[in-house]
Design a protein around this motif. Structure first.
Motif, PDB file in Angstrom:
ATOM      1  N   ALA A 728       0.832  -1.217   0.000  1.00 25.96           N
ATOM      2  CA  ALA A 728       0.000   0.000   0.000  1.00 25.96           C
ATOM      3  C   ALA A 728       0.864   1.263   0.000  1.00 25.96           C
ATOM      4  O   ALA A 728       0.577   2.231  -0.711  1.00 25.96           O
ATOM      5  CB  ALA A 728      -0.923  -0.008   1.216  1.00 25.96           C
ATOM      6  N   THR A 732       1.148   3.965  -3.080  1.00 22.95           N
ATOM      7  CA  THR A 732       0.810   5.367  -2.801  1.00 22.95           C
ATOM      8  C   THR A 732       1.919   6.302  -3.283  1.00 22.95           C
ATOM      9  O   THR A 732       1.652   7.310  -3.950  1.00 22.95           O
ATOM     10  CB  THR A 732       0.582   5.571  -1.296  1.00 22.95           C
ATOM     11  OG1 THR A 732      -0.474   4.709  -0.851  1.00 22.95           O
ATOM     12  CG2 THR A 732       0.212   7.014  -0.989  1.00 22.95           C
ATOM     13  N   LYS A 782      -4.658   8.689   4.494  1.00 21.23           N
ATOM     14  CA  LYS A 782      -5.938   8.237   3.942  1.00 21.23           C
ATOM     15  C   LYS A 782      -5.902   6.760   3.582  1.00 21.23           C
ATOM     16  O   LYS A 782      -6.793   5.980   3.941  1.00 21.23           O
ATOM     17  CB  LYS A 782      -6.294   9.070   2.714  1.00 21.23           C
ATOM     18  CG  LYS A 782      -7.584   8.634   2.035  1.00 21.23           C
ATOM     19  CD  LYS A 782      -7.830   9.429   0.755  1.00 21.23           C
ATOM     20  CE  LYS A 782      -9.052   8.896   0.012  1.00 21.23           C
ATOM     21  NZ  LYS A 782      -9.250   9.624  -1.279  1.00 21.23           N
ATOM     22  N   ASN A 783      -4.844   6.338   2.865  1.00 20.92           N
ATOM     23  CA  ASN A 783      -4.760   4.953   2.395  1.00 20.92           C
ATOM     24  C   ASN A 783      -4.484   3.974   3.522  1.00 20.92           C
ATOM     25  O   ASN A 783      -4.935   2.823   3.463  1.00 20.92           O
ATOM     26  CB  ASN A 783      -3.690   4.821   1.317  1.00 20.92           C
ATOM     27  CG  ASN A 783      -4.111   5.491   0.011  1.00 20.92           C
ATOM     28  OD1 ASN A 783      -5.299   5.684  -0.230  1.00 20.92           O
ATOM     29  ND2 ASN A 783      -3.148   5.848  -0.823  1.00 20.92           N
ATOM     30  N   ASN A 786      -7.485   2.465   5.054  1.00 22.67           N
ATOM     31  CA  ASN A 786      -8.381   1.660   4.213  1.00 22.67           C
ATOM     32  C   ASN A 786      -7.581   0.685   3.344  1.00 22.67           C
ATOM     33  O   ASN A 786      -7.857   0.490   2.166  1.00 22.67           O
ATOM     34  CB  ASN A 786      -9.203   2.599   3.320  1.00 22.67           C
ATOM     35  CG  ASN A 786     -10.344   1.876   2.633  1.00 22.67           C
ATOM     36  OD1 ASN A 786     -10.894   0.922   3.182  1.00 22.67           O
ATOM     37  ND2 ASN A 786     -10.666   2.289   1.420  1.00 22.67           N
ATOM     38  N   ILE A 787      -6.569   0.058   3.948  1.00 20.22           N
ATOM     39  CA  ILE A 787      -5.660  -0.798   3.178  1.00 20.22           C
ATOM     40  C   ILE A 787      -6.379  -1.980   2.537  1.00 20.22           C
ATOM     41  O   ILE A 787      -6.134  -2.326   1.379  1.00 20.22           O
ATOM     42  CB  ILE A 787      -4.502  -1.303   4.070  1.00 20.22           C
ATOM     43  CG1 ILE A 787      -3.477  -0.183   4.255  1.00 20.22           C
ATOM     44  CG2 ILE A 787      -3.824  -2.522   3.466  1.00 20.22           C
ATOM     45  CD1 ILE A 787      -2.274  -0.582   5.058  1.00 20.22           C
ATOM     46  N   ASN A 789      -9.264  -2.332   1.359  1.00 20.20           N
ATOM     47  CA  ASN A 789     -10.077  -2.012   0.170  1.00 20.20           C
ATOM     48  C   ASN A 789      -9.320  -1.189  -0.869  1.00 20.20           C
ATOM     49  O   ASN A 789      -9.894  -0.751  -1.856  1.00 20.20           O
ATOM     50  CB  ASN A 789     -11.330  -1.236   0.598  1.00 20.20           C
ATOM     51  CG  ASN A 789     -12.209  -2.050   1.524  1.00 20.20           C
ATOM     52  OD1 ASN A 789     -12.417  -3.237   1.298  1.00 20.20           O
ATOM     53  ND2 ASN A 789     -12.700  -1.414   2.581  1.00 20.20           N
ATOM     54  N   MET A 790      -8.024  -1.007  -0.621  1.00 24.63           N
ATOM     55  CA  MET A 790      -7.245  -0.136  -1.515  1.00 24.63           C
ATOM     56  C   MET A 790      -6.896  -0.851  -2.814  1.00 24.63           C
ATOM     57  O   MET A 790      -6.486  -2.013  -2.816  1.00 24.63           O
ATOM     58  CB  MET A 790      -5.956   0.308  -0.796  1.00 24.63           C
ATOM     59  CG  MET A 790      -5.092   1.228  -1.626  1.00 24.63           C
ATOM     60  SD  MET A 790      -3.569   1.656  -0.752  1.00 24.63           S
ATOM     61  CE  MET A 790      -2.636   2.424  -2.064  1.00 24.63           C
ATOM     62  N   ASN A 791      -7.048  -0.142  -3.934  1.00 21.00           N
ATOM     63  CA  ASN A 791      -6.615  -0.651  -5.232  1.00 21.00           C
ATOM     64  C   ASN A 791      -5.110  -0.422  -5.352  1.00 21.00           C
ATOM     65  O   ASN A 791      -4.648   0.709  -5.337  1.00 21.00           O
ATOM     66  CB  ASN A 791      -7.371   0.068  -6.354  1.00 21.00           C
ATOM     67  CG  ASN A 791      -6.966  -0.430  -7.730  1.00 21.00           C
ATOM     68  OD1 ASN A 791      -6.135  -1.329  -7.865  1.00 21.00           O
ATOM     69  ND2 ASN A 791      -7.555   0.154  -8.750  1.00 21.00           N
TER      70      ASN A 791
END
Length: 894
Positions: A728, A732, A782-783, A786-787, A789-791
């Motif tokens: 992640a 990013t 932010k990421n 929400n790891i 569900n992260m694209n």
């Protein structure tokens, strides 16, 4: 020469298509008829090229075919005879490749009538509809002369003009109105055209050896031959280069050598037009393999077909450039003589300086005393005020080069002279480049001849092997020049106190001399260096050092970029490898010079800092100025705590935060890094205590600082450990256009991550934009929330050339001798989101990542990862290693 049956048949076909009765009969279907003509012509040219028909005849045949088409069309359309149809530019020279521009001048004696304009427009429209790229100008005589006075391109076009159809008297009037005494005299034409050449060279970084050269306009390309022809014609109007042989402006061997090289580049250009199916003059990776195959080259064990084609191209470009340089210098000297008496400074009985160039007084000197072929370069090396060697002397060198044979190379005096040349502490690379360009270096050092023009089919090496070698030597000479002390102070200090500079210069000369032979070029090069030193009776101690440097010239770069040099064990082992301060110093400056000479983008502040820190740390170890790990841990922890307390941080809070940290953490990080990280963590935790709705587990601390010591910007992330964290974070950072140079992943005993990334921006620089830093912090926070569900996909524009390189993914595992974990080395083609994909593979295979070193070499990555099982044990099980290998390949091939 008699025409072949096929040529006769093709000419008959083409003539039949354009026969006036045929054109008249099919005037309502004129375009299909013209297209048929072009198709027959193209097919003939392509077929004959594949059959290796002489390229000169094909280039001229294309021009004749277009002549026939234009003349027939001109007569068919009944365009007024008061107008002249004139071929200009390359077409005017009668030199057309399959998709070359058809440059035309439509010269009218008076204003065109509406009917004449319509007919000319119809003709041009028909040509474009046939997929011919037409460049046309419609002017009267007065306009031509006026524009030619202002525009050199128009002048050269007119100089190369050729009558096709219409009013021949008008064409002759144009010729008479544009002679040198009426338009652009020799002096002004020379100055303008050479200024144009300098601007063109600058566009290509003044090198003929770019990996994607423009066969027309790169230095050593066709434009250089055109330039000489134009200027010579202006000097000796209206004579051509061939006609000037009798006047000794160009020697017969120079002329035919130039023609031979031109014909080869014509062949490359012809193939390039065929495989690209357009007027493409850039020899892009997209077309190189196809062009080589079309020209009949084949792969062999040690070299690719494309490398063979490019080697001959580069050698041809080098010869063209050298001969053209000599001819331009002759013209320049002639102009100088006309304007003023030359400034002559005697040196000795053999040499003098003429207008800041060294000149041999008797041009037969090199034939009488061939040793002077080496001696002349000593004079250039010792006098930085010299601009070079006079053209007549360069010619004399070329004429005497055949004297450099086995007998010459075996003579003691010549061996001494060659070594003494490298013993000079060169503060300029001019003498080295002149020795190479004149051919003397390759003639004397036969292994160097083998690498002349040797390219490597990749995007990592920007230059041919010989050109790269000279750039490396140039970097060493800059280190020797006090004027460059500010750029590389340590390298300059080392270089300027060398008592025997031939050691480092010879190491640089031999470091890549075995490229292209197959096998390890470092080992083979070391053998070559040893044999050279034995033959030249170089002292054993110096010879051993040259051999060692050549054999190990890649090692310091490997350690710096693929190992954690903050680990004292790495420094200790590297110090044991180099053994002495002298070896370390010379290996350091050789490594810096080598990397900076490899490509435009390879050197950056991060690599600079890595090598510098490795050098300084190893120096300290060799001088016994290094302490044990335990001592370092204790001192770093104590000094960092003192600094934090002085900043007003509560010592109890410091101790609580540090309690779950391993002692090794304090040994591997600088005091300033420990202070900075601790401070921002505790400050964030203090703010969190005021937010009763927020759990400690949700906290994400992000810090960004630029550290010139590390040559990059550090992004530090502190958060609770979770699956996919590395993937992640890297995704990013990549999305924000950052280039990750290294990653250090550490998890303390309470499950909190201290993850650190060294990054550069998209221009390879330290992060300076406050807005970008703010965006980075916001994106990470932010990421991280929400790891799951992260694209993780990353959209990144990769260079177009990458798709032409097939690099199989290789994953190898080794027991790491420094950290007790497992070292995984990855070779793969660079792609968007590569680190994120690897991070996901580690998550899926329950692999813990501790450290990563990222090395991008053009289209290829060679990354190193320190990994372990989840319990921090090394990955020894072969089945687990295979699972990791397969998962990485699966993720990268998605």
């Amino acid at each position: 020469m008699k025409l072949s049956k096929r040529v006769k048949l093709t000419n008959k076909q083409l003539s039949a298509i354009l026969e006036q009765d045929n054109l008249a009969k099919h005037s309502d279907a004129l375009l299909p008829l013209l297209k048929q003509y072009i198709e027959v012509s193209n097919n003939y040219l392509k077929t004959e090229f594949k059959k290796a028909t002489n390229i000169r005849s094909l280039v001229h045949a294309r021009s004749r075919h277009i002549d026939r088409l234009l003349i027939a069309l001109w007569h068919h359309l009944k365009i007024d005879n008061s107008i002249a149809l004139i071929a200009v530019g390359g077409y005017g020279r009668g030199e057309l490749h399959p998709h070359s521009d058809i440059d035309l001048l439509i010269l009218n004696g008076a204003n065109l009538s509406d009917e004449q304009k319509k007919l000319i427009e119809l003709m041009i429209s028909l040509l474009w509809d046939c997929r011919l790229k037409v460049g046309q100008a419609v002017r009267d005589l007065e306009q031509c002369v006026e524009i030619a006075k202002q525009d050199l391109t128009v002048t050269t076009n007119i100089m190369e003009s050729r009558f096709l159809a219409g009013n021949k008297d008008l064409f002759q009037q144009l010729q008479n109105a544009t002679t040198p005494e009426k338009l652009w005299d020799a002096q002004s034409f020379f100055e303008a055209k050479t200024h144009e050449q300098k601007a063109r060279y600058k566009k290509y970084n003044s090198t003929s050896f770019d990996l994607e050269p423009n066969v027309k306009t790169s230095p050593g390309g066709l434009r250089d031959i055109h330039l000489i022809g134009w200027i010579a014609q202006r000097f000796y109007y209206p004579k051509t280069l061939y006609q000037l042989i009798k006047q000794n402006f160009i020697f017969k061997n120079e002329y035919y050598t130039l023609v031979k090289c031109q014909l080869y580049i014509w062949k490359v250009r012809f193939a390039l037009h065929i495989v690209s199916d357009k007027a493409e003059d850039r020899l892009l990776f997209d077309y190189q393999k196809s062009a080589a195959k079309l020209m009949g080259y084949q792969d062999t064990k040690n070299s690719l077909a494309v490398e063979k084609m490019m080697k001959q191209y580069y050698r041809s470009a080098l010869v063209i450039r050298n001969i053209c340089d000599i001819l331009l210098q002759i013209l320049e000297e002639e102009l100088a003589v006309k304007s003023q008496e030359p400034e002559i400074v005697p040196i000795n009985e053999n040499y003098q300086i003429v207008n800041q160039r060294i000149d041999v007084i008797d041009h037969k000197l090199f034939l009488r005393d061939p040793s002077q072929l080496l001696k002349i370069f000593h004079h250039v090396a010792k006098n930085n005020s010299l601009k070079g060697i006079t053209a007549s002397s360069l010619r004399a060198i070329r004429s005497a080069r055949h004297k450099i044979n086995n007998s010459f190379r075996s003579k003691k005096n010549n061996k001494v002279l060659f070594v003494e040349f490298w013993h000079i502490l060169h503060t300029s690379s001019r003498a080295m480049f002149l020795m190479k360009k004149s051919g003397v270096l390759a003639d004397y050092l036969e292994p160097f001849k083998r690498i002349t023009g040797q390219m490597q089919y990749d995007m990592f090496h920007n230059y041919t092997v010989d050109e790269h070698t000279l750039f490396l030597l140039e970097n060493l000479s800059k280190f020797a020049d006090p004027e460059h002390n500010h750029a590389f102070p340590i390298c300059s200090e080392i270089m300027q106190r060398q008592q025997n500079p031939e050691i480092i210069f010879l190491a640089g000369l031999f470091h890549d001399i075995a490229k292209g032979r197959g096998g390890d070029h470092s080992e083979l090069g070391a053998v070559e260096a040893r044999q050279f030193c034995i033959r030249h009776k170089i002292p054993t101690e110096h010879a051993s050092l040259v051999e060692w440097l050549v054999g190990n010239h890649l090692f310091m770069s490997l350690i710096a970029q693929k190992r954690d040099i903050s680990d004292p064990k790495v420094i200790q082992n590297f110090a044991k490898f180099v053994q002495t301060q002298q070896r370390l110093e010379l290996l350091y400056i050789l490594t810096v010079a080598d990397i900076r000479a490899t490509s435009h983008s390879l050197w950056n502040s991060w690599k600079d800092s890595l090598l510098k820190n490795l050098y300084i740390s190893t120096c300290n170890y060799l001088n016994q100025d290094i302490e044990t790990n335990e001592k370092i841990e204790e001192q770093n922890q104590l000094k960092a705590k003192e600094k934090l307390i002085s900043l007003g941080i509560n010592p109890t809070e410091i101790e609580q935060l540090w309690q779950p940290l391993d002692p090794q953490y304090f040994a591997k990080h600088s005091i300033s890094a420990i202070v900075w990280r601790t401070k921002i963590i505790l400050e964030t935790l203090a703010k969190n205590e005021q937010d009763t709705n927020r759990s400690t587990n949700d906290i994400v601390v992000v810090g960004i600082r630029s550290t010139f010591q590390q040559g990059g910007s550090e992004i530090f992330v502190y958060s609770k450990d979770q699956d996919n964290l590395f993937a992640a974070l890297t995704a990013t950072l990549n999305r924000l256009g950052l280039s990750i140079q290294a990653a250090n992943i550490y998890t303390d005993k309470s499950g909190y991550c201290y993850d650190s990334f060294i990054v550069l921006d998209d221009k390879g620089q330290i992060l300076n934009s406050q807005l970008l830093k703010q965006n980075i912090k916001q994106a990470i926070i932010k990421n991280m929330g929400n790891i799951n569900n992260m694209n993780l996909s990353v959209q990144k524009r990769m260079p177009r050339q990458f798709k032409y390189f097939s690099i199989p993914t290789e994953v190898e595992f080794f027991d790491d001798e420094y950290m007790g974990f497992t070292r995984m080395e990855l070779i793969a083609r660079d792609q968007a989101g590569l680190l994120a994909a690897i991070g996901k593979a580690f998550m899926l295979t329950k692999t813990r990542l501790h450290d990563a070193r990222i090395s991008t070499l053009g289209e290829k990555v060679e990354d190193t990862f320190i990994i372990s099982n989840r319990d921090n044990s090394p990955i020894a099980d072969e089945q687990q290693r295979e699972r990791i290998r397969n998962e990485i390949k699966r993720q990268l091939n998605k």
